[in-house]
Design a protein around this motif. Sequence first.
Motif, PDB file in Angstrom:
ATOM      1  N   ILE A 285       0.842  -1.208   0.000  1.00 15.49           N
ATOM      2  CA  ILE A 285       0.000   0.000   0.000  1.00 15.49           C
ATOM      3  C   ILE A 285       0.873   1.252   0.000  1.00 15.49           C
ATOM      4  CG2 ILE A 285      -0.215   0.180   2.511  1.00 15.49           C
ATOM      5  CD1 ILE A 285      -3.001   0.865  -0.096  1.00 15.49           C
ATOM      6  N   GLY A 286       2.135   1.104   0.401  1.00 15.82           N
ATOM      7  CA  GLY A 286       3.056   2.240   0.354  1.00 15.82           C
ATOM      8  C   GLY A 286       3.202   2.815  -1.042  1.00 15.82           C
ATOM      9  N   ARG A 287       3.121   1.947  -2.052  1.00 12.45           N
ATOM     10  CA  ARG A 287       3.176   2.441  -3.431  1.00 12.45           C
ATOM     11  C   ARG A 287       2.030   3.413  -3.705  1.00 12.45           C
ATOM     12  NH1 ARG A 287       0.679   1.491  -8.123  1.00 12.45           N
ATOM     13  NH2 ARG A 287       1.868   1.898 -10.048  1.00 12.45           N
ATOM     14  N   SER A 288       0.831   3.120  -3.201  1.00 14.86           N
ATOM     15  CA  SER A 288      -0.307   4.026  -3.393  1.00 14.86           C
ATOM     16  C   SER A 288      -0.095   5.339  -2.644  1.00 14.86           C
ATOM     17  CB  SER A 288      -1.598   3.352  -2.922  1.00 14.86           C
ATOM     18  OG  SER A 288      -1.909   2.236  -3.725  1.00 14.86           O
ATOM     19  N   HIS A 289       0.523   5.282  -1.465  1.00 14.02           N
ATOM     20  CA  HIS A 289       0.842   6.514  -0.745  1.00 14.02           C
ATOM     21  C   HIS A 289       1.742   7.406  -1.608  1.00 14.02           C
ATOM     22  CE1 HIS A 289      -0.034   5.248   3.678  1.00 14.02           C
ATOM     23  NE2 HIS A 289      -0.886   4.675   2.841  1.00 14.02           N
ATOM     24  N   ILE A 290       2.736   6.789  -2.239  1.00  9.25           N
ATOM     25  CA  ILE A 290       3.659   7.567  -3.075  1.00  9.25           C
ATOM     26  C   ILE A 290       2.933   8.127  -4.297  1.00  9.25           C
ATOM     27  CG2 ILE A 290       5.751   7.476  -4.479  1.00  9.25           C
ATOM     28  CD1 ILE A 290       6.657   5.131  -2.630  1.00  9.25           C
ATOM     29  N   LYS A 291       2.236   7.259  -5.014  1.00  7.68           N
ATOM     30  CA  LYS A 291       1.595   7.660  -6.263  1.00  7.68           C
ATOM     31  C   LYS A 291       0.513   8.700  -6.049  1.00  7.68           C
ATOM     32  CE  LYS A 291      -0.803   5.786 -10.314  1.00  7.68           C
ATOM     33  NZ  LYS A 291      -1.294   4.550 -10.969  1.00  7.68           N
ATOM     34  N   GLU A 292      -0.357   8.474  -5.062  1.00 10.96           N
ATOM     35  CA  GLU A 292      -1.507   9.360  -4.852  1.00 10.96           C
ATOM     36  C   GLU A 292      -1.219  10.506  -3.882  1.00 10.96           C
ATOM     37  OE1 GLU A 292      -5.158   7.366  -3.822  1.00 10.96           O
ATOM     38  OE2 GLU A 292      -4.513   5.525  -4.817  1.00 10.96           O
ATOM     39  N   GLY A 293      -0.431  10.218  -2.849  1.00  4.65           N
ATOM     40  CA  GLY A 293      -0.295  11.184  -1.766  1.00  4.65           C
ATOM     41  C   GLY A 293       0.889  12.108  -1.862  1.00  4.65           C
ATOM     42  N   TYR A 294       2.018  11.609  -2.401  1.00  5.39           N
ATOM     43  CA  TYR A 294       3.232  12.414  -2.424  1.00  5.39           C
ATOM     44  C   TYR A 294       3.557  12.958  -3.810  1.00  5.39           C
ATOM     45  CZ  TYR A 294       3.693  10.225   2.140  1.00  5.39           C
ATOM     46  OH  TYR A 294       3.447   9.786   3.418  1.00  5.39           O
ATOM     47  N   ARG A 295       3.444  12.143  -4.845  1.00  2.34           N
ATOM     48  CA  ARG A 295       3.775  12.619  -6.184  1.00  2.34           C
ATOM     49  C   ARG A 295       2.747  13.627  -6.705  1.00  2.34           C
ATOM     50  NH1 ARG A 295       8.175  10.355  -8.841  1.00  2.34           N
ATOM     51  NH2 ARG A 295       9.624   9.873  -7.154  1.00  2.34           N
TER      52      ARG A 295
ATOM     53  N   VAL B 131     -11.249  18.995  -2.165  1.00  2.00           N
ATOM     54  CA  VAL B 131     -10.345  18.619  -1.075  1.00  2.00           C
ATOM     55  C   VAL B 131      -9.286  17.611  -1.499  1.00  2.00           C
ATOM     56  CG1 VAL B 131     -12.094  19.054   0.684  1.00  2.00           C
ATOM     57  CG2 VAL B 131     -11.888  16.766  -0.286  1.00  2.00           C
ATOM     58  N   GLY B 132      -9.446  16.986  -2.657  1.00  2.00           N
ATOM     59  CA  GLY B 132      -8.538  15.911  -3.042  1.00  2.00           C
ATOM     60  C   GLY B 132      -9.058  14.589  -2.525  1.00  2.00           C
ATOM     61  N   ARG B 133      -8.857  13.537  -3.294  1.00  2.00           N
ATOM     62  CA  ARG B 133      -9.427  12.236  -2.955  1.00  2.00           C
ATOM     63  C   ARG B 133      -8.393  11.314  -2.329  1.00  2.00           C
ATOM     64  NH1 ARG B 133      -8.630   8.269  -6.822  1.00  2.00           N
ATOM     65  NH2 ARG B 133     -10.663   7.323  -6.404  1.00  2.00           N
ATOM     66  N   ARG B 134      -8.862  10.462  -1.454  1.00  2.00           N
ATOM     67  CA  ARG B 134      -8.049   9.416  -0.842  1.00  2.00           C
ATOM     68  C   ARG B 134      -6.741   9.974  -0.262  1.00  2.00           C
ATOM     69  NH1 ARG B 134      -8.416   3.833  -2.305  1.00  2.00           N
ATOM     70  NH2 ARG B 134      -6.207   3.949  -2.872  1.00  2.00           N
ATOM     71  N   PHE B 135      -5.611   9.354  -0.598  1.00  2.00           N
ATOM     72  CA  PHE B 135      -4.334   9.764  -0.012  1.00  2.00           C
ATOM     73  C   PHE B 135      -3.934  11.173  -0.432  1.00  2.00           C
ATOM     74  CE2 PHE B 135      -3.894   5.048  -0.523  1.00  2.00           C
ATOM     75  CZ  PHE B 135      -4.023   4.737   0.821  1.00  2.00           C
ATOM     76  N   GLU B 136      -4.334  11.584  -1.621  1.00  2.00           N
ATOM     77  CA  GLU B 136      -4.023  12.945  -2.059  1.00  2.00           C
ATOM     78  C   GLU B 136      -4.585  13.960  -1.083  1.00  2.00           C
ATOM     79  OE1 GLU B 136      -5.013  16.050  -5.726  1.00  2.00           O
ATOM     80  OE2 GLU B 136      -5.805  14.001  -5.767  1.00  2.00           O
TER      81      GLU B 136
END
Length: 357
Positions: free
Chosen positions: A14-24, A291-296
């Motif tokens: 799930i860390g990959r999703s944090h990177i893709k959606e939340g940080y990048r 507001v941005g969705r999910r991790f974003e």
Amino acid sequence: MTKRFNVAVIGCGIGRSHIKEGYRTHPDLFEVRALCDLDPARLAAVADEFGIKRRTASFTEVLAMDDVDIVDICTPPATHKGMILDALASGRHVICEKPLVGSLKEIDEIIDAETRARGRLMPIFQYRYGDGAMQAKRIIAAGIAGKAYVGTAETLWKRTADYYDNPWRGRWKSELGGVLMTHAIHMHDLVTFLLGPVDRVFARTATRVNAIEVEDCVSLSLAMASGAFVSATATLGSQDEISRLRLAFENVTFESAHEAYSPGDGPWTILPANEAVAAEIAACLADWTPVGRRFEGQMAAFHAALVAGAPPPVTTADARRSLELVTAVYHSADTKADVLLPIGAGHEKYASWLPDA
């Protein structure tokens, strides 16, 4: 100038999703400086995908990095407690996936450690983030919806034997629970996010879909502190996947989006009782900013809180509320009786809800 935080992500699932959606999606707010995973192939694949140069299998090595501001823990549930405590003790801010820990005793230990820590701890509940859920929250908080009557929450997903062909899934000691803990926990958080605390729980659980230790079917009856009633159902045996929340209030009925993994997304169906209520809702949302969705959305909100010196947008109190509901569900399923909340240190499942505890 906007403060930019350096992040180390621990766990490349799930860390990959944090990177893709939340940080990048927020390159001005975050930079992922380091990646940690015990699987060399997975570590290399995710690091290569996002161009992350610093790679390690050692959590201790991550904590020794003097340029990491945030440690983001995305490892299996049973590993969370020690990592959280060590990361807080190192002075870092901490993000951690759900479930935060495996008992109310452990979450109370985390909360105590957090009071002495320099950094802030944010549990992950990304389903809150989306214009649908957040608009409903604003309408309810403004008093427009009125009295809450009833609600239904559905987590109807599909998981097969292939999903459980894994060394930690489906086992009490490593996953800490089944559909209740690792899947429906999101929808149940949305219920309390919008309706407030639970007062009383009656629950049934069963393992009917897969040959696993933990439950994969759940049915709950919740009496909320407000007086509203909620029925919640979850299974991992649905032939299609849907997450759905429907809430009937005095003046408004809300229904979420049905996307299994992002029910907070807008638009939600919002049915006002009359034209006057519709006008109040329109005025309430007139200045709405996405507001941005999910991790974003959750990572952006965390950044804003850190910069402002404010509490995280999701707190350890929220995580405790979630785990208190989990504890009550497992106790009710065992005793076949209503369970009254809150649950304190004297409760027989305070230290653990695991069957052999």
